[in-house]
Design an enzyme around this catalytic site. Structure first.
Site, PDB file in Angstrom:
ATOM      1  CE1 TYR A  12      -4.055   1.906   0.530  1.00  0.00           C
ATOM      2  CE2 TYR A  12      -2.542   3.463   1.640  1.00  0.00           C
ATOM      3  CZ  TYR A  12      -3.650   3.163   1.144  1.00  0.00           C
ATOM      4  OH  TYR A  12      -4.745   4.232   0.958  1.00  0.00           O
ATOM      5  CG  PHE A  58      -7.823  16.105 -24.731  1.00  0.00           C
ATOM      6  CD1 PHE A  58      -7.823  15.738 -26.149  1.00  0.00           C
ATOM      7  CD2 PHE A  58      -8.119  15.301 -24.035  1.00  0.00           C
ATOM      8  CE1 PHE A  58      -8.598  14.390 -26.305  1.00  0.00           C
ATOM      9  CE2 PHE A  58      -8.970  14.221 -23.874  1.00  0.00           C
ATOM     10  CZ  PHE A  58      -9.053  13.466 -25.304  1.00  0.00           C
ATOM     11  CG  ASP A  59     -12.305  15.781 -24.774  1.00  0.00           C
ATOM     12  OD1 ASP A  59     -11.154  15.260 -24.655  1.00  0.00           O
ATOM     13  OD2 ASP A  59     -13.226  14.966 -25.215  1.00  0.00           O
ATOM     14  CG  ASP A  78      -2.493  17.317 -21.960  1.00  0.00           C
ATOM     15  OD1 ASP A  78      -1.917  16.279 -21.911  1.00  0.00           O
ATOM     16  OD2 ASP A  78      -3.653  17.712 -22.265  1.00  0.00           O
ATOM     17  CB  ALA A  94      -1.226  12.490 -23.733  1.00  0.00           C
ATOM     18  CE  LYS A 147      -4.344   9.726 -24.669  1.00  0.00           C
ATOM     19  NZ  LYS A 147      -5.164   9.882 -23.569  1.00  0.00           N
ATOM     20  CG  HIS A 197     -17.458  13.626 -26.957  1.00  0.00           C
ATOM     21  ND1 HIS A 197     -17.334  14.547 -26.052  1.00  0.00           N
ATOM     22  CD2 HIS A 197     -16.451  13.084 -26.959  1.00  0.00           C
ATOM     23  CE1 HIS A 197     -16.192  14.424 -25.426  1.00  0.00           C
ATOM     24  NE2 HIS A 197     -15.546  13.484 -25.824  1.00  0.00           N
TER      25      HIS A 197
HETATM   26  N1  F0G Z   1      -4.573  15.077 -22.769  1.00  0.00           N
HETATM   27  C1  F0G Z   1      -4.502  14.630 -23.930  1.00  0.00           C
HETATM   28  C2  F0G Z   1      -3.896  15.320 -24.877  1.00  0.00           C
HETATM   29  C3  F0G Z   1      -5.101  13.665 -24.326  1.00  0.00           C
HETATM   30  O1  F0G Z   1      -5.149  13.078 -25.734  1.00  0.00           O
HETATM   31  C4  F0G Z   1      -5.990  12.892 -23.410  1.00  0.00           C
HETATM   32  C5  F0G Z   1      -6.930  11.490 -23.896  1.00  0.00           C
HETATM   33  C6  F0G Z   1      -5.978  13.191 -21.988  1.00  0.00           C
HETATM   34  C7  F0G Z   1      -5.097  14.561 -21.717  1.00  0.00           C
HETATM   35  C8  F0G Z   1      -6.653  12.827 -20.943  1.00  0.00           C
HETATM   36  O2  F0G Z   1      -6.144  11.210 -20.760  1.00  0.00           O
HETATM   37  O3  F0G Z   1      -7.891   9.613 -21.070  1.00  0.00           O
HETATM   38  O4  F0G Z   1      -5.767   9.191 -19.606  1.00  0.00           O
HETATM   39  O5  F0G Z   1      -7.737  10.481 -18.884  1.00  0.00           O
HETATM   40  N2  F0G Z   1      -6.911  11.395 -24.957  1.00  0.00           N
HETATM   41  C9  F0G Z   1      -7.805  10.069 -25.397  1.00  0.00           C
HETATM   42  C10 F0G Z   1      -7.733  10.223 -26.849  1.00  0.00           C
HETATM   43  C11 F0G Z   1      -9.058   9.835 -24.871  1.00  0.00           C
HETATM   44  O6  F0G Z   1      -8.579   9.301 -27.494  1.00  0.00           O
HETATM   45  O7  F0G Z   1      -7.210  11.195 -27.551  1.00  0.00           O
HETATM   46  P1  F0G Z   1      -6.857  10.088 -20.279  1.00  0.00           P
END
Ligand code: F0G
Length: 460
Positions: A72, A124-125, A215, A217, A258, A450
């Site tokens: 843990y 990103f969304d 950010d 990823a 990613k 979406h």
């Molecule tokens: N930032 C970026 C640039 C992303 O592309 C994503 C996720 C996230 C943050 C959020 O990360 O999914 O681990 O919570 N992108 C995926 C996509 C979902 O399909 O582009 P997460």
């Protein structure tokens, strides 16, 4: 004869995928109200919905899974991950989280207050969602080149320094806690940000006392583009480039699904011990204790190994060349795509592809549905549905580009799969003038609609 390019891996384990019929697909997609997220994955032949958490782990990652320490607190897996983050990214402090949006949730809980303004390059969304959920505003400072699908430019993810400075100058600076730089820029087509731009954004932001959060990823893919496109980096290793990239950031949020090539995981990393202390409180509340944060020990081990593999040039070259392989096929068929191709996906320009379907009828979603019906291939809409409604006026936000994203999972599909996808799209392109009616919404959630939206076909 020059030897052709070949992948830098061979296959040790396979997973069977099944073909379905057009008739079946028509029935299934109608049943889920034309929302591609709601399909069962066994009804999809080639799944290009996302490159997130869909990659194939290596033999070394799987062996690391066996070595996971599930304690843990204070697990060796945590310390492995901590030393990789210091070694590769250069950050002293970090917190594990279960995925990228969890990292945003924790960090933004510390940094964002109601009424704040968060500039960035096409957030990103989930990032935008976490900003707007806190009643703050995301301001898009992407350079104009990023909005021109026909412009061939090396770094279309770059921020426009004038737009950024304008935002800094024309708002109370205490309302701007940070700028978020997304590398590569997913919403903008997977386009990279140059080292020069990262440096300029950092210097400008320091002048105004604003933090820079990356950010990250797809940070390794960003580094690949810097190596092959930016002057002065040709002879540097990906790992050297990554180190320099992050020297221009105060903190990062990371979706490890990613560029750490794992199925689940994320983290926040930072230089500032005070910020780490504050974020730790939220991490414990939302994610788990600071040495596991929503991940099991084995997952932290696989993630650590994945970070080392994703920053190998040969791996990145194999991956990005496959994305380009799809792009070249589509270009050959005359299909309009965003150029140059980004790191993780090909983005099809739906408004050009389907000239008879207005944006108000969700053109890119329609193209996604057509592609599913044609070949059982699943892509994702990056257009009006994703753009959501304006939080104040509640009107649809019509983005400058209406795109269908075909994201390529890492080390998962062969080039025969890619050829199949290209031909499925070509078949639709050949009959495009007959495609006229899009969708109307019959249900939508108040935020990030979406994922759960329900649509109905418009009958003229
Ligand atoms: N930032 C970026 C640039 C992303 O592309 C994503 C996720 C996230 C943050 C959020 O990360 O999914 O681990 O919570 N992108 C995926 C996509 C979902 O399909 O582009 P997460």
């Amino acid at each position: 004869m020059e030897l052709p390019f070949a992948e830098s891996f061979k296959i040790k384990m396979i997973e069977t995928i099944k073909k379905t019929t057009k008739k079946e697909r028509q029935k299934w997609i109608k049943k889920v109200n034309y929302n591609l997220f709601n399909l069962r994955s066994e009804h999809v032949f080639i799944d290009l919905l996302t490159d997130s958490g869909t990659g194939a782990m290596s033999d070394k990652q799987w062996s690391e899974m066996m070595l996971g320490d599930e304690s843990y607190a204070g697990a060796s897996s945590y310390y492995k991950m901590k030393s990789a983050i210091k070694d590769l990214l250069g950050f002293e402090y970090f917190l594990p989280t279960h995925q990228g949006r969890a990292a945003e949730n924790v960090l933004f809980s510390v940094l964002i207050k109601e009424g704040d303004i968060i500039p960035g390059n096409s957030h990103f969304d989930t990032t935008k969602g976490h900003i707007e959920f806190r009643k703050a505003t995301a301001v898009d400072c992407t350079a104009d080149a990023g909005f021109d699908p026909n412009l061939i430019a090396d770094f279309k993810g770059n921020l426009d320094l004038n737009k950024l400075e304008h935002t800094y100058k024309n708002n109370p600076i205490e309302k701007i806690p940070f700028v978020v730089v997304t590398i590569t820029c997913n919403s903008g087509g997977g386009q990279p940000v140059s080292m020069q731009n990262l440096k300029d954004v950092y210097q400008l932001s320091k002048k105004y006392g604003v933090k820079v959060i990356c950010d990250s990823a797809r940070f390794a893919e960003n580094a690949y583009f810097i190596k092959i496109r930016e002057d002065g980096y040709k002879n540097k290793s990906i790992k050297e480039i990554v180190k320099e990239m992050f020297s221009y950031a105060d903190a990062v949020t990371m979706s490890s699904k990613k560029d750490a090539i794992v199925n689940m995981g994320g983290f926040i990393a930072m230089r500032d011990h005070e910020l780490w202390k504050k974020a730790s409180v939220y991490n414990i509340m939302f994610e788990g204790f600071i040495t596991y944060g929503g991940m099991s020990g084995r997952d932290m081990n696989a993630l650590t190994q994945g970070l080392y593999e994703a920053t190998e040039f040969e791996y990145l070259e194999t991956r990005i060349k496959q994305v380009d392989f799809l792009a070249q096929k589509l270009i050959k068929y005359g299909i309009p795509i965003i150029k140059p191709t980004g790191g993780h996906a090909v983005f099809v320009d739906a408004l050009k592809f389907l000239p008879n379907v207005p944006q108000s009828q969700y053109t890119a979603q329609l193209l996604g549905v057509e592609l599913y019906i044609e070949g059982g291939v699943r892509g994702v809409e990056v257009g009006t549905l994703l753009a959501d409604r304006d939080p104040i006026t509640h009107k649809n936000r019509y983005p400058k580009m209406e795109l269908l994203r075909l994201a390529i999972p890492r080390r998962t599909y062969t080039n025969n799969h890619i050829k199949y996808v290209a031909v499925a799209l070509k078949n639709i392109y050949d009959r495009r003038t007959h495609i006229k009616n899009g969708f109307k919404i019959i249900y939508e959630a108040p935020i990030m609609r979406h994922f759960t939206v329900k649509l109905e076909k418009i009958d003229k």
